[in-house]
Design a protein around this motif. Structure first.
Motif: not given
Length: 57
Positions: A17, A19, A34, A32
């Motif tokens: 993952s 960000r 993701y 932002i």
């Protein structure tokens, strides 16, 4: 500062993952992003906007 990494993390067995964020040129909006996936595949991607216009200083 225009763009930078907020956080990134690896996972078990190739899952990951990530960000990252970016300010608008006038610093009134922060976007932002993701992303998550497994191996070389991206399975999830989303975006969140934070608007700073009208907030008290």
């Amino acid at each position: 500062m225009h763009e930078g990494t907020l956080a990134s993390a690896g996972g078990d067995e190739g899952s990951w993952s990530y960000r990252y964020g970016e300010f608008s040129k006038d610093f009134s909006v922060y976007q932002i992003n993701y992303a998550a996936g497994d191996g070389l595949d991206t399975s999830d991607f989303s975006t969140e906007l934070i608007n700073f216009i009208g907030l008290p200083l």
